[in-house]
Every structure is written in C-alpha cells, then in structure tokens.
Design an enzyme around this catalytic site. Structure first.
Site, short mmCIF file in Angstrom:
data_model
loop_
_atom_site.label_atom_id
_atom_site.label_comp_id
_atom_site.label_asym_id
_atom_site.label_seq_id
_atom_site.Cartn_x
_atom_site.Cartn_y
_atom_site.Cartn_z
N ARG A 104 0.91 -1.07 -0.04
CA ARG A 104 0.03 -0.12 -0.21
C ARG A 104 0.87 1.41 0.12
O ARG A 104 1.66 1.50 0.81
CB ARG A 104 -0.77 -0.01 1.19
CG ARG A 104 -1.94 0.83 1.19
CD ARG A 104 -3.13 0.67 2.16
NE ARG A 104 -2.72 0.83 3.73
CZ ARG A 104 -3.74 0.96 4.50
NH1 ARG A 104 -4.84 1.45 4.34
NH2 ARG A 104 -3.19 1.17 5.85
N THR A 108 -1.02 7.78 -1.04
CA THR A 108 -2.10 7.50 -1.94
C THR A 108 -3.07 6.40 -1.45
O THR A 108 -4.26 6.62 -1.46
CB THR A 108 -2.03 7.08 -3.32
OG1 THR A 108 -1.30 5.77 -3.62
CG2 THR A 108 -0.82 8.32 -4.08
N ASP A 200 -1.13 -2.87 12.58
CA ASP A 200 -0.40 -3.41 11.32
C ASP A 200 -0.62 -4.93 11.55
O ASP A 200 0.28 -5.71 12.40
CB ASP A 200 0.71 -2.95 11.11
CG ASP A 200 1.24 -3.14 9.77
OD1 ASP A 200 1.38 -2.29 8.75
OD2 ASP A 200 1.32 -4.51 9.46
N ASP A 203 3.09 -6.40 10.60
CA ASP A 203 4.08 -6.14 11.65
C ASP A 203 3.92 -6.73 12.84
O ASP A 203 4.70 -7.37 13.60
CB ASP A 203 4.08 -4.64 12.06
CG ASP A 203 4.59 -3.69 11.13
OD1 ASP A 203 5.38 -4.23 10.39
OD2 ASP A 203 4.53 -2.44 11.13
N1 URA Z 1 -3.59 -2.87 7.42
C1 URA Z 1 -3.57 -3.37 8.56
O1 URA Z 1 -2.45 -4.17 9.04
N2 URA Z 1 -4.15 -2.66 9.50
C2 URA Z 1 -4.88 -2.05 9.45
O2 URA Z 1 -5.66 -1.48 10.25
C3 URA Z 1 -5.19 -1.68 7.94
C4 URA Z 1 -4.60 -2.14 7.00
#
Ligand code: URA
Length: 209
Positions: A104, A108, A200, A203
């Site tokens: 991602r 953007t 995330d 992560d």
């Molecule tokens: N991707 C993620 O890992 N967490 C989010 O909250 C949104 C996208």
C-alpha cells in the site's frame, strides 16, 4: 452465500479480543491467528459441493459423503495473508496455493503490485483469497481484479477484520465475491487503519515493528 458473513462464534470472538490487545506477543498473536483461521475456514468452505462414495465400515457397506473434489486454490495476499494461509492449509492440505503481492502506497493508499503467481486452471477452482485486514478495500479489490483476469470465477474473500468502507468498496467492485470476516469494526482512521482494529497485522505477526 450472502455478501458479508460475520463469524461471531464465541471462540472466534474470544481469540480475536486477545489478538487485538496491544500487549500480546508476536508468538501469541501468530498462534491465535492460526487458531482463528481454522474456524474461519470452516465457515468459508461450508457450501463446498459434496458427492458420495461407496465405502465399507466394519459393520456394513454405505454411501458416504465426500467433497466433490472441485479443485481449490488458496490465494494469500502478501504479506499478512500468509498468517491466515497456514491455518487454512492445515485443514485443506491438498489445495493449490497462489500469492498476490501488493503493497500500500502510504500516501495515496493505493495498491502497488510487485508479485503475482497463481495455480493453473483458475476458472475450474473454488478460490479462497485470504488477507486479515479489509481496510480501504483498495488492495482487496485490486487482488480480486487480478484473480478474475487469471480466469477465476468462484472467489471468496476471508479476513479477520473488516471496515465498513472496505466492505462497501468490495460490494461495489465485486458483488459476486462473498466476504467472511471475524469482525466488522467501526471505521477507518485518517491514514487508512481500522478502528478499533489491531494495528498493522503484518508487523504484529512478523514482529517487524
Ligand atoms: N492493514 C493493517 O495491517 N491494519 C489496518 O488497520 C489496516 C490495514
């Protein structure tokens, strides 16, 4: 299957709450994700076509139910999809596996493709795409676009958390793709994270932060 299915089984909800907690270790997070993926896989495969086969039990002969054998493809949307993939593969070890690499662009929020490898004969397979987080829906829509371009027709999308914005985006772009999720959270943050969410997912499962 309806367009959005919320799997609100008590075990799923309990494990998900533990995953959301910010103090959860990487190892615990991954283990919980694996356990939930089994329970979500149960739901996502609920309508797989069945047939029967003649077998003999120690008591007598019978016509016994078995999967019709329509080929399955599991598609992990990298990298967080791999956390769900492992658990689903444990339940369906003979499934073929593909990968869609999208990251991602943080400015953007648009998906950028860097990898695409899927099994042959996608048009004949039940395709289960997995990604824990359905946030803006941009990368999910892009991944499904690519799967359809490769011939896939029967696609389901399995995730852990969904934001209403992502569900709406998927419904608009791919109304034929049912979504199976463990939760529908409140909203997206201004940087596209799910709230209350779990942070995330990549992560947290790989310990990269
Ligand atoms: N991707 C993620 O890992 N967490 C989010 O909250 C949104 C996208």
């Amino acid at each position: 299957m309806q367009h959005f299915t919320l799997v609100n089984h008590p075990l799923v909800q309990h494990k998900l709450t533990k995953m959301r907690e910010k103090t959860r270790s990487t190892a615990e997070f991954r283990q919980l994700l694996r356990e939930i993926s089994h329970l979500l896989a149960y739901e996502v495969t609920r309508d797989l076509p069945m047939t029967t086969t003649p077998i003999e039990t120690p008591m007598e002969a019978m016509e016994a139910p078995v999967l019709e054998g329509k080929k399955l493809a599991l598609i992990s949307i990298l990298r967080a999809g791999n956390g769900l993939l492992d658990g689903v593969l444990e339940l369906i070890p003979s499934a073929r596996v593909g990968f869609v690499g999208l990251y991602r662009d943080e400015e953007t929020l648009q998906p950028v493709q860097y990898y695409f490898k899927v099994p042959k004969e996608m048009s004949e397979r039940v395709v289960i795409a997995v990604d824990p987080m359905l946030a803006t829906g941009n990368s999910s829509v892009a991944a499904i676009d690519l799967l359809k371009e490769s011939g896939a027709k029967d696609i389901r999308f399995m995730c852990l958390l969904a934001a209403p914005e992502g569900v709406a985006r998927m419904k608009e772009a791919h109304p034929d793709v049912p979504i199976i999720s463990a939760a529908l959270d409140r909203q997206l943050s201004d940087i596209g994270y799910i709230l209350p969410g779990l942070g995330d997912a990549g992560d947290r499962m790989f310990g990269t932060k």
